[in-house]
Design an enzyme around this catalytic site. Sequence first.
Site, PDB file in Angstrom:
ATOM      1  N   GLY A   1      -8.153  -1.523  -8.549  1.00 56.72           N
ATOM      2  CA  GLY A   1      -7.427  -0.114  -8.472  1.00 56.72           C
ATOM      3  C   GLY A   1      -7.312   1.315  -7.352  1.00 56.72           C
TER       4      GLY A   1
ATOM      5  N   SER B   1      -1.236  -3.535  -4.835  1.00 58.27           N
ATOM      6  CA  SER B   1      -2.530  -3.693  -5.550  1.00 58.27           C
ATOM      7  C   SER B   1      -3.979  -3.821  -4.337  1.00 58.27           C
ATOM      8  CB  SER B   1      -2.018  -4.968  -6.608  1.00 58.27           C
ATOM      9  OG  SER B   1      -1.993  -5.901  -4.917  1.00 58.27           O
ATOM     10  N   CYS B   2      -5.283  -3.720  -5.472  1.00 56.48           N
ATOM     11  CA  CYS B   2      -6.265  -4.336  -4.597  1.00 56.48           C
ATOM     12  C   CYS B   2      -7.550  -5.082  -5.368  1.00 56.48           C
ATOM     13  CB  CYS B   2      -6.541  -2.923  -3.994  1.00 56.48           C
ATOM     14  SG  CYS B   2      -7.582  -1.416  -5.485  1.00 56.48           S
ATOM     15  N   LEU B   3      -8.765  -4.890  -5.731  1.00 61.84           N
ATOM     16  CA  LEU B   3      -9.791  -5.949  -6.241  1.00 61.84           C
ATOM     17  C   LEU B   3      -9.210  -4.714  -8.022  1.00 61.84           C
ATOM     18  CD1 LEU B   3     -11.766  -8.007  -6.310  1.00 61.84           C
ATOM     19  CD2 LEU B   3     -13.229  -6.398  -6.007  1.00 61.84           C
TER      20      LEU B   3
ATOM     21  N   TRP C   1      -6.260  -7.078  -8.508  1.00 67.64           N
ATOM     22  CA  TRP C   1      -6.580  -9.226  -8.523  1.00 67.64           C
ATOM     23  C   TRP C   1      -7.737  -9.560 -10.199  1.00 67.64           C
ATOM     24  CZ3 TRP C   1      -4.719 -13.179  -8.155  1.00 67.64           C
ATOM     25  CH2 TRP C   1      -6.128 -14.583  -7.803  1.00 67.64           C
TER      26      TRP C   1
END
Length: 159
Positions: A119, A115-117, A144
């Site tokens: 995608g 995961s990240c902010l 996120w």
Amino acid sequence: MQGPRLLLGSARRWILGSAEAALWGLKSMKGNCNKFCTTVIKGVTYKELKNLLKSKKIMLIDVREPWEILEYGKIPGSVNIPLDEVGEALQMNSKDFREKYNEVKPAKFDSLVFSCLAGVRSKKALDTAISLGFNSVQHYAGGWKEWATYEYSEKKKEN
């Protein structure tokens, strides 16, 4: 006039034949790599991720920078490995991985979700893991931003 028509007909047959061969190749590739091919395409939804985290059957790797996590927060249970460290981290020996990330290093058959902010970086991390031989990997494309939105609305409903 007969020459150009013959040439066009031959070219058309050649192009169609090539397209059929390419499609056959894709179909046979899909048939031969079952889980790998579907994993590459499939992302995890918010609800799926929540269930996977409850089951403790995955390692969730957040590839954002540490300052982003400090400033905005993180998905509970996630391990922070910044994107530019993912390739090296997944190739570390188990002892070094544990010392650096305070977690057990995942094996190539373990289920990983990145995961990240929002995608973009998680998709890059997914590609890196696949290139290193990890075959049970997915990414949470909502990242996120989506997680925080859902969590906020769920907490609002509870109150």
